[in-house]
Design a protein around this motif. Sequence first.
Motif, PDB file in Angstrom:
ATOM      1  N   GLN A 194       0.850  -1.186   0.000  1.00 12.46           N
ATOM      2  CA  GLN A 194       0.000   0.000   0.000  1.00 12.46           C
ATOM      3  C   GLN A 194       0.890   1.241   0.000  1.00 12.46           C
ATOM      4  OE1 GLN A 194      -3.050   0.011   2.996  1.00 12.46           O
ATOM      5  NE2 GLN A 194      -3.810   2.049   2.466  1.00 12.46           N
ATOM      6  N   ALA A 195       0.469   2.264  -0.774  1.00  6.74           N
ATOM      7  CA  ALA A 195       1.280   3.478  -0.864  1.00  6.74           C
ATOM      8  C   ALA A 195       0.404   4.664  -1.238  1.00  6.74           C
ATOM      9  CB  ALA A 195       2.387   3.299  -1.901  1.00  6.74           C
ATOM     10  N   LYS A 196       0.893   5.827  -0.926  1.00  5.27           N
ATOM     11  CA  LYS A 196       0.195   7.064  -1.267  1.00  5.27           C
ATOM     12  C   LYS A 196       0.346   7.386  -2.751  1.00  5.27           C
ATOM     13  CE  LYS A 196      -0.336  11.657   0.847  1.00  5.27           C
ATOM     14  NZ  LYS A 196       0.263  12.597   1.825  1.00  5.27           N
ATOM     15  N   TYR A 197       1.505   6.997  -3.316  1.00  3.29           N
ATOM     16  CA  TYR A 197       1.781   7.183  -4.740  1.00  3.29           C
ATOM     17  C   TYR A 197       2.424   5.906  -5.282  1.00  3.29           C
ATOM     18  CZ  TYR A 197       1.519  12.113  -3.323  1.00  3.29           C
ATOM     19  OH  TYR A 197       1.130  13.310  -2.785  1.00  3.29           O
ATOM     20  N   VAL A 198       2.111   5.594  -6.543  1.00  8.65           N
ATOM     21  CA  VAL A 198       2.728   4.442  -7.214  1.00  8.65           C
ATOM     22  C   VAL A 198       3.402   4.932  -8.484  1.00  8.65           C
ATOM     23  CG1 VAL A 198       2.341   2.207  -8.319  1.00  8.65           C
ATOM     24  CG2 VAL A 198       1.028   2.835  -6.272  1.00  8.65           C
ATOM     25  N   ASP A 364      -3.597   8.633 -16.426  1.00 12.12           N
ATOM     26  CA  ASP A 364      -5.014   8.974 -16.309  1.00 12.12           C
ATOM     27  C   ASP A 364      -5.552   8.745 -14.898  1.00 12.12           C
ATOM     28  OD1 ASP A 364      -5.148   9.635 -19.008  1.00 12.12           O
ATOM     29  OD2 ASP A 364      -5.650   7.591 -19.602  1.00 12.12           O
ATOM     30  N   ILE A 365      -4.859   7.945 -14.098  1.00 15.89           N
ATOM     31  CA  ILE A 365      -5.312   7.626 -12.738  1.00 15.89           C
ATOM     32  C   ILE A 365      -4.514   8.457 -11.739  1.00 15.89           C
ATOM     33  CG2 ILE A 365      -5.509   5.821 -10.988  1.00 15.89           C
ATOM     34  CD1 ILE A 365      -5.840   3.805 -13.236  1.00 15.89           C
ATOM     35  N   PRO A 366      -5.186   9.255 -10.916  1.00 17.10           N
ATOM     36  CA  PRO A 366      -4.468  10.055  -9.928  1.00 17.10           C
ATOM     37  C   PRO A 366      -3.559   9.205  -9.046  1.00 17.10           C
ATOM     38  CG  PRO A 366      -6.770  10.739 -10.054  1.00 17.10           C
ATOM     39  CD  PRO A 366      -6.647   9.503 -10.881  1.00 17.10           C
ATOM     40  N   HIS A 367      -2.397   9.765  -8.746  1.00 18.69           N
ATOM     41  CA  HIS A 367      -1.395   9.140  -7.869  1.00 18.69           C
ATOM     42  C   HIS A 367      -0.662   7.975  -8.538  1.00 18.69           C
ATOM     43  CE1 HIS A 367      -2.765  10.987  -3.853  1.00 18.69           C
ATOM     44  NE2 HIS A 367      -3.375  11.626  -4.849  1.00 18.69           N
ATOM     45  N   LEU A 368      -0.916   7.763  -9.818  1.00 19.00           N
ATOM     46  CA  LEU A 368      -0.169   6.756 -10.575  1.00 19.00           C
ATOM     47  C   LEU A 368       0.678   7.459 -11.626  1.00 19.00           C
ATOM     48  CD1 LEU A 368       0.451   3.771 -11.284  1.00 19.00           C
ATOM     49  CD2 LEU A 368      -1.475   3.894 -12.918  1.00 19.00           C
ATOM     50  N   PHE A 369       1.991   7.247 -11.555  1.00 17.81           N
ATOM     51  CA  PHE A 369       2.936   7.838 -12.501  1.00 17.81           C
ATOM     52  C   PHE A 369       3.569   6.724 -13.330  1.00 17.81           C
ATOM     53  CE2 PHE A 369       2.396  10.746  -9.052  1.00 17.81           C
ATOM     54  CZ  PHE A 369       2.555  12.021  -9.574  1.00 17.81           C
ATOM     55  N   ALA A 370       4.003   7.069 -14.533  1.00 12.35           N
ATOM     56  CA  ALA A 370       4.701   6.098 -15.391  1.00 12.35           C
ATOM     57  C   ALA A 370       5.911   6.782 -16.007  1.00 12.35           C
ATOM     58  CB  ALA A 370       3.775   5.554 -16.469  1.00 12.35           C
ATOM     59  N   ILE A 371       7.080   6.167 -15.890  1.00 12.40           N
ATOM     60  CA  ILE A 371       8.319   6.762 -16.382  1.00 12.40           C
ATOM     61  C   ILE A 371       9.172   5.708 -17.080  1.00 12.40           C
ATOM     62  CG2 ILE A 371       8.432   8.650 -14.718  1.00 12.40           C
ATOM     63  CD1 ILE A 371      10.203   6.953 -12.933  1.00 12.40           C
ATOM     64  N   GLY A 372       9.950   6.155 -18.050  1.00  6.34           N
ATOM     65  CA  GLY A 372      10.805   5.237 -18.789  1.00  6.34           C
ATOM     66  C   GLY A 372      10.062   4.568 -19.936  1.00  6.34           C
ATOM     67  N   GLU A 373      10.518   3.391 -20.295  1.00  3.56           N
ATOM     68  CA  GLU A 373       9.990   2.715 -21.480  1.00  3.56           C
ATOM     69  C   GLU A 373       8.527   2.319 -21.353  1.00  3.56           C
ATOM     70  OE1 GLU A 373      11.288  -0.954 -24.504  1.00  3.56           O
ATOM     71  OE2 GLU A 373      12.497  -0.495 -22.718  1.00  3.56           O
ATOM     72  N   VAL A 374       8.016   2.176 -20.143  1.00  2.00           N
ATOM     73  CA  VAL A 374       6.615   1.817 -19.938  1.00  2.00           C
ATOM     74  C   VAL A 374       5.682   2.941 -20.375  1.00  2.00           C
ATOM     75  CG1 VAL A 374       6.492   2.692 -17.566  1.00  2.00           C
ATOM     76  CG2 VAL A 374       4.987   0.848 -18.264  1.00  2.00           C
ATOM     77  N   ALA A 375       6.197   4.169 -20.449  1.00  2.00           N
ATOM     78  CA  ALA A 375       5.358   5.343 -20.676  1.00  2.00           C
ATOM     79  C   ALA A 375       5.352   5.785 -22.132  1.00  2.00           C
ATOM     80  CB  ALA A 375       5.835   6.498 -19.800  1.00  2.00           C
ATOM     81  N   PHE A 376       4.255   6.436 -22.510  1.00  2.00           N
ATOM     82  CA  PHE A 376       4.183   7.159 -23.781  1.00  2.00           C
ATOM     83  C   PHE A 376       4.177   8.646 -23.457  1.00  2.00           C
ATOM     84  CE2 PHE A 376       1.421   9.511 -26.715  1.00  2.00           C
ATOM     85  CZ  PHE A 376       2.178   9.401 -27.866  1.00  2.00           C
ATOM     86  N   THR A 377       5.322   9.289 -23.686  1.00  2.00           N
ATOM     87  CA  THR A 377       5.462  10.715 -23.397  1.00  2.00           C
ATOM     88  C   THR A 377       5.266  11.583 -24.633  1.00  2.00           C
ATOM     89  OG1 THR A 377       7.840  10.717 -23.857  1.00  2.00           O
ATOM     90  CG2 THR A 377       7.149  10.187 -21.598  1.00  2.00           C
ATOM     91  N   GLY A 378       5.401  10.982 -25.810  1.00  2.00           N
ATOM     92  CA  GLY A 378       5.389  11.745 -27.053  1.00  2.00           C
ATOM     93  C   GLY A 378       6.779  12.052 -27.559  1.00  2.00           C
ATOM     94  N   LEU A 379       7.818  11.632 -26.815  1.00  2.00           N
ATOM     95  CA  LEU A 379       9.194  11.926 -27.217  1.00  2.00           C
ATOM     96  C   LEU A 379       9.605  11.188 -28.477  1.00  2.00           C
ATOM     97  CD1 LEU A 379      12.092  13.029 -26.741  1.00  2.00           C
ATOM     98  CD2 LEU A 379      12.474  11.077 -25.222  1.00  2.00           C
ATOM     99  N   HIS A 380       9.272   9.913 -28.574  1.00  2.00           N
ATOM    100  CA  HIS A 380       9.871   9.075 -29.617  1.00  2.00           C
ATOM    101  C   HIS A 380       9.112   9.070 -30.944  1.00  2.00           C
ATOM    102  CE1 HIS A 380      12.474   7.798 -26.454  1.00  2.00           C
ATOM    103  NE2 HIS A 380      11.506   7.189 -25.791  1.00  2.00           N
ATOM    104  N   GLY A 381       7.826   9.408 -30.933  1.00  2.00           N
ATOM    105  CA  GLY A 381       7.081   9.384 -32.171  1.00  2.00           C
ATOM    106  C   GLY A 381       7.006   7.998 -32.763  1.00  2.00           C
ATOM    107  N   ALA A 382       7.221   7.901 -34.059  1.00  2.00           N
ATOM    108  CA  ALA A 382       7.106   6.623 -34.750  1.00  2.00           C
ATOM    109  C   ALA A 382       8.415   5.849 -34.794  1.00  2.00           C
ATOM    110  CB  ALA A 382       6.606   6.847 -36.187  1.00  2.00           C
TER     111      ALA A 382
END
Length: 534
Positions: A194-198, A364-382
């Motif tokens: 259990q955590a306040k942020y994931v 999209d879910i509050p308190h849930l962050f995604a970083i690195g390869e798991v995330a879609f940031t818009g940096l890499h495009g196609a």
Amino acid sequence: MSIYHRSDILVIGSGAAGLSCALRLSEKFSINILCKSQLQEGSTYYAQGGIAAVLDNKDSVDSHVQDTLVAGAGLCHQSAVRFTVENSKDAIEWLIEQGVAFSRDEQDESQEYHLTKEGGHSHRRIIHSKDATGKAVQNTLSSVIKSKKNIQLFENYNAVDLITAHKLGLIGIENRCIGAYALNREKDQVELFQAKYVVLATGGASKVYLYTSNPDISSGDGIAMAWRSGCRIANMEFNQFHPTCLFHSKAHSFLITEALRGEGAYLKLPNGERFMPRFDDRGELAPRDIVARAIDHEIKRLGIDCVYLDISHKDPEFIKSHFPTIYQRLKKLEIDITKDPIPVVPAAHYTCGGVVVDLQAKTDIPHLFAIGEVAFTGLHGANRMASNSLLECLVFAKAAAETIIKNDAQINDIDVDIPLWDESQVSNSDEEVVVSHNWHELRHLMWNYVGIVRTTKRLERAKRRIQLLKQEVREYYSNFKVNSNLLELRNLLTVAELIIECAMRRKESRGLHYTLDYPEQKTKIKDTIVSKFD
């Protein structure tokens, strides 16, 4: 060990993204880090080339931004690219402060560190630690992490699923993420965190393919868990196939860094002929999607097993000093890269799509962050440009940490009793062959039907088979105790379905997605975003 754990922050994943985020939060919060395997195991550790950053006075932010936009084939989000590049120097300086020993430039007195050049880059801007940059970063961050009293590591834990307020039936409150269930592989029991942020930092999903440069743990766990929890997923059709993975019966998933081509290595056919100039004016330094397709084309055209990467025309001492890891590893396989060409084939390498996040790494879910390869940031495009991946990990890890620190004072914790994992209705499996057989079939059909070159017919065939496999695994998951292989297969099937869905929606060829049915690019450019609520 307790089956219940509570902390301020739960970080799922222990590569560059997860560890750097945890370190930036470590002075203010208690943190639990879930490591799927050992702390050092992961894609970061095996990254050879380096980290792209604007460090040379002859280089510029605008140049790095433009190179990234070109490589991304029109789909990069310019705001994300500029944000990442503008923070690149700070990210490198932070790593140096942590103790990462980057290679020094012994020839150019104007440069403190040696910078190399890779495909798609117009300048030398890749800072590296010889040819084992990821290892240097991972080992350094791991060492610092172990010195922090309020960070606890949990090695050999497979995340099972995220816990959200709505999953617990708490409909009247914000649907925030409040933890996760994870399988303790050593004790064979599912425990509650259990955590306040994931923070999801679980890496990519290249293990969905038969041939990959990634370690075995890259099974798309974070993407699948976020999808099941209701997050949007984007651009999963863009799977980067690294052009040069070692082709050898005694080597497993050994990547041959793009830095060799950056330092002048040539791609050749078995007869010694160079072929890349026939496909692109940039030759061996064309973006990875172009190089991978060219190699795939030549292998199929000639019916050969591999092509060859040759740097033997360079000075032997230069080769040994710049690429000691590759030199020593291949020497054990009786390949002397100062004299012999290296047999290579493309292999699944990087997942450009992922969990949709903003510039603060929020999902999209509050308190849930995604970083690195798991995330879609818009940096890499196609198509991800070489060495932008570790940079993205560092920049968005900092963004997530700063967001948590800034907002935490206004956030109240949810006081709720989360139920422990219930295994009272399941039994131990006596049909483990079902999992191993379906795993094998999945990776073969993804390689054959959803690989470097695609068609609508191949995608439809793969989709039908994946749906049957998902049904089998769903029944298996409901009736038997979970184990590592089952969890990974379940997640990979989800990821495979997302890849196919995104690929079928894109009626054009762009970047890493190439289909024979729609070989041209559309003039209207947009991301492929899928939602469970569509």
